[in-house]
Design a protein around this motif. Structure first.
Motif, PDB file in Angstrom:
ATOM      1  N   GLN A  33      15.242  36.854 -28.226  1.00  0.00           N
ATOM      2  CA  GLN A  33      16.246  35.918 -28.694  1.00  0.00           C
ATOM      3  C   GLN A  33      15.610  34.572 -28.986  1.00  0.00           C
ATOM      4  N   ALA A  34      16.240  33.837 -29.887  1.00  0.00           N
ATOM      5  CA  ALA A  34      15.841  32.471 -30.200  1.00  0.00           C
ATOM      6  C   ALA A  34      17.108  31.681 -30.500  1.00  0.00           C
ATOM      7  N   THR A  35      17.045  30.382 -30.303  1.00  0.00           N
ATOM      8  CA  THR A  35      18.182  29.500 -30.545  1.00  0.00           C
ATOM      9  C   THR A  35      17.931  28.687 -31.802  1.00  0.00           C
ATOM     10  N   SER A  36      18.947  28.562 -32.639  1.00  0.00           N
ATOM     11  CA  SER A  36      18.787  27.817 -33.887  1.00  0.00           C
ATOM     12  C   SER A  36      18.615  26.327 -33.619  1.00  0.00           C
ATOM     13  N   ASP A  37      17.775  25.695 -34.441  1.00  0.00           N
ATOM     14  CA  ASP A  37      17.512  24.262 -34.298  1.00  0.00           C
ATOM     15  C   ASP A  37      18.491  23.447 -35.143  1.00  0.00           C
ATOM     16  N   ALA A  38      18.259  22.153 -35.268  1.00  0.00           N
ATOM     17  CA  ALA A  38      19.155  21.258 -36.001  1.00  0.00           C
ATOM     18  C   ALA A  38      19.264  21.619 -37.479  1.00  0.00           C
ATOM     19  N   ASN A  39      18.256  22.300 -38.020  1.00  0.00           N
ATOM     20  CA  ASN A  39      18.275  22.730 -39.419  1.00  0.00           C
ATOM     21  C   ASN A  39      18.889  24.114 -39.590  1.00  0.00           C
ATOM     22  N   GLY A  40      19.395  24.695 -38.500  1.00  0.00           N
ATOM     23  CA  GLY A  40      19.992  26.019 -38.568  1.00  0.00           C
ATOM     24  C   GLY A  40      18.969  27.130 -38.651  1.00  0.00           C
ATOM     25  N   ILE A  41      17.740  26.893 -38.194  1.00  0.00           N
ATOM     26  CA  ILE A  41      16.679  27.897 -38.262  1.00  0.00           C
ATOM     27  C   ILE A  41      16.344  28.369 -36.850  1.00  0.00           C
ATOM     28  N   ALA A  42      16.401  29.668 -36.652  1.00  0.00           N
ATOM     29  CA  ALA A  42      15.999  30.274 -35.387  1.00  0.00           C
ATOM     30  C   ALA A  42      14.683  30.999 -35.621  1.00  0.00           C
ATOM     31  N   THR A  43      13.663  30.669 -34.840  1.00  0.00           N
ATOM     32  CA  THR A  43      12.344  31.280 -34.982  1.00  0.00           C
ATOM     33  C   THR A  43      12.020  32.043 -33.715  1.00  0.00           C
ATOM     34  N   PHE A  44      11.734  33.330 -33.865  1.00  0.00           N
ATOM     35  CA  PHE A  44      11.402  34.205 -32.746  1.00  0.00           C
ATOM     36  C   PHE A  44       9.909  34.501 -32.772  1.00  0.00           C
ATOM     37  N   TYR A  45       9.182  33.982 -31.764  1.00  0.00           N
ATOM     38  CA  TYR A  45       7.743  34.223 -31.639  1.00  0.00           C
ATOM     39  C   TYR A  45       7.540  35.441 -30.753  1.00  0.00           C
ATOM     40  N   PHE A  46       6.990  36.507 -31.312  1.00  0.00           N
ATOM     41  CA  PHE A  46       6.698  37.682 -30.493  1.00  0.00           C
ATOM     42  C   PHE A  46       5.199  37.708 -30.226  1.00  0.00           C
ATOM     43  N   THR A  47       4.836  36.845 -29.287  1.00  0.00           N
ATOM     44  CA  THR A  47       3.463  36.728 -28.824  1.00  0.00           C
ATOM     45  C   THR A  47       3.444  36.971 -27.317  1.00  0.00           C
ATOM     46  N   ASP A  48       2.269  37.032 -26.739  1.00  0.00           N
ATOM     47  CA  ASP A  48       2.175  37.320 -25.311  1.00  0.00           C
ATOM     48  C   ASP A  48       2.767  36.225 -24.426  1.00  0.00           C
ATOM     49  N   ASN A  49       2.938  35.000 -24.970  1.00  0.00           N
ATOM     50  CA  ASN A  49       3.562  33.942 -24.189  1.00  0.00           C
ATOM     51  C   ASN A  49       4.849  33.411 -24.827  1.00  0.00           C
ATOM     52  N   ALA A  50       5.318  34.069 -25.878  1.00  0.00           N
ATOM     53  CA  ALA A  50       6.548  33.712 -26.606  1.00  0.00           C
ATOM     54  C   ALA A  50       6.475  32.329 -27.252  1.00  0.00           C
ATOM     55  N   LEU A  51       5.250  31.846 -27.510  1.00  0.00           N
ATOM     56  CA  LEU A  51       5.044  30.560 -28.162  1.00  0.00           C
ATOM     57  C   LEU A  51       4.173  30.734 -29.399  1.00  0.00           C
ATOM     58  N   ALA A  52       4.177  29.727 -30.259  1.00  0.00           N
ATOM     59  CA  ALA A  52       3.410  29.796 -31.508  1.00  0.00           C
ATOM     60  C   ALA A  52       1.912  29.953 -31.272  1.00  0.00           C
ATOM     61  N   ASN A  53       1.392  29.466 -30.151  1.00  0.00           N
ATOM     62  CA  ASN A  53      -0.053  29.535 -29.905  1.00  0.00           C
ATOM     63  C   ASN A  53      -0.485  30.806 -29.176  1.00  0.00           C
ATOM     64  N   GLY A  54       0.443  31.748 -28.951  1.00  0.00           N
ATOM     65  CA  GLY A  54       0.120  32.974 -28.225  1.00  0.00           C
ATOM     66  C   GLY A  54      -0.561  34.016 -29.094  1.00  0.00           C
ATOM     67  N   ASN A  55      -1.012  35.083 -28.449  1.00  0.00           N
ATOM     68  CA  ASN A  55      -1.627  36.214 -29.153  1.00  0.00           C
ATOM     69  C   ASN A  55      -0.535  37.137 -29.662  1.00  0.00           C
ATOM     70  N   PRO A  56      -0.617  37.551 -30.935  1.00  0.00           N
ATOM     71  CA  PRO A  56       0.458  38.371 -31.509  1.00  0.00           C
ATOM     72  C   PRO A  56       0.549  39.747 -30.867  1.00  0.00           C
ATOM     73  N   LEU A  57       1.786  40.242 -30.731  1.00  0.00           N
ATOM     74  CA  LEU A  57       2.018  41.597 -30.235  1.00  0.00           C
ATOM     75  C   LEU A  57       1.991  42.611 -31.373  1.00  0.00           C
ATOM     76  N   LEU A  58       2.023  42.135 -32.621  1.00  0.00           N
ATOM     77  CA  LEU A  58       1.983  42.999 -33.798  1.00  0.00           C
ATOM     78  C   LEU A  58       0.914  42.495 -34.760  1.00  0.00           C
ATOM     79  N   SER A  59       0.295  43.421 -35.489  1.00  0.00           N
ATOM     80  CA  SER A  59      -0.643  43.005 -36.543  1.00  0.00           C
ATOM     81  C   SER A  59       0.039  43.064 -37.910  1.00  0.00           C
ATOM     82  N   THR A  60       1.060  43.906 -38.042  1.00  0.00           N
ATOM     83  CA  THR A  60       1.857  43.945 -39.267  1.00  0.00           C
ATOM     84  C   THR A  60       3.325  44.078 -38.892  1.00  0.00           C
TER      85      THR A  60
END
Length: 132
Positions: A33-60
């Motif tokens: 799950q992700a929560t929408s920001d002030a611009n109405g955009i919800a971004t879901f990071y599927f990484t090992d730490n659920a953050l943009a700087n994490g290692n991806p859980l998918l390659s494609t």
């Protein structure tokens, strides 16, 4: 075929496909799950730490879907979701969350414009591959 559940920040269902031509290539379904920001955009990071700087859980990313839940009886106040972006490096997907503002013209209610909505919880499910 074997199925393995892995507990990480986003929930991950790991599927190994029997007879895959590349045995190191695995299919994964990631939910979160992700929560929408002030611009109405919800971004879901599927990484090992659920953050943009994490290692991806998918390659494609093969497929992604987003949904919202609302109990509001007014159709204009209900949030709507539409997929916005699938990241090429397999780290995130995003969606636009909007609602409709009604306009009254000569005493008749007509549809107006779509407006971004913040603070909406969005469910994401992503199907992709991972080279192990």
């Amino acid at each position: 075929m074997s199925i393995e559940f892995i507990t990480l920040a986003p929930t991950l269902l790991h599927v190994f496909k029997a007879g895959e031509s590349n045995p190191k290539k695995e299919r994964r379904i990631v939910y979160g799950q992700a929560t929408s920001d002030a611009n109405g955009i919800a971004t879901f990071y599927f990484t090992d730490n659920a953050l943009a700087n994490g290692n991806p859980l998918l390659s494609t990313i093969n497929y992604a879907v987003a949904s919202v839940y609302s109990t509001n009886s007014s159709i204009n106040a209900r949030p709507r979701v539409q997929m916005r972006e699938k990241n090429s490096t397999g780290k995130y997907v995003s969606a636009n969350i909007t609602n409709i503002s009604g306009v009254t013209v000569l005493g008749i209610s007509v549809l107006g414009s779509e407006n971004p909505v913040s603070g909406v919880i969005v469910d994401f499910m992503v199907l992709g591959s991972f080279e192990s």
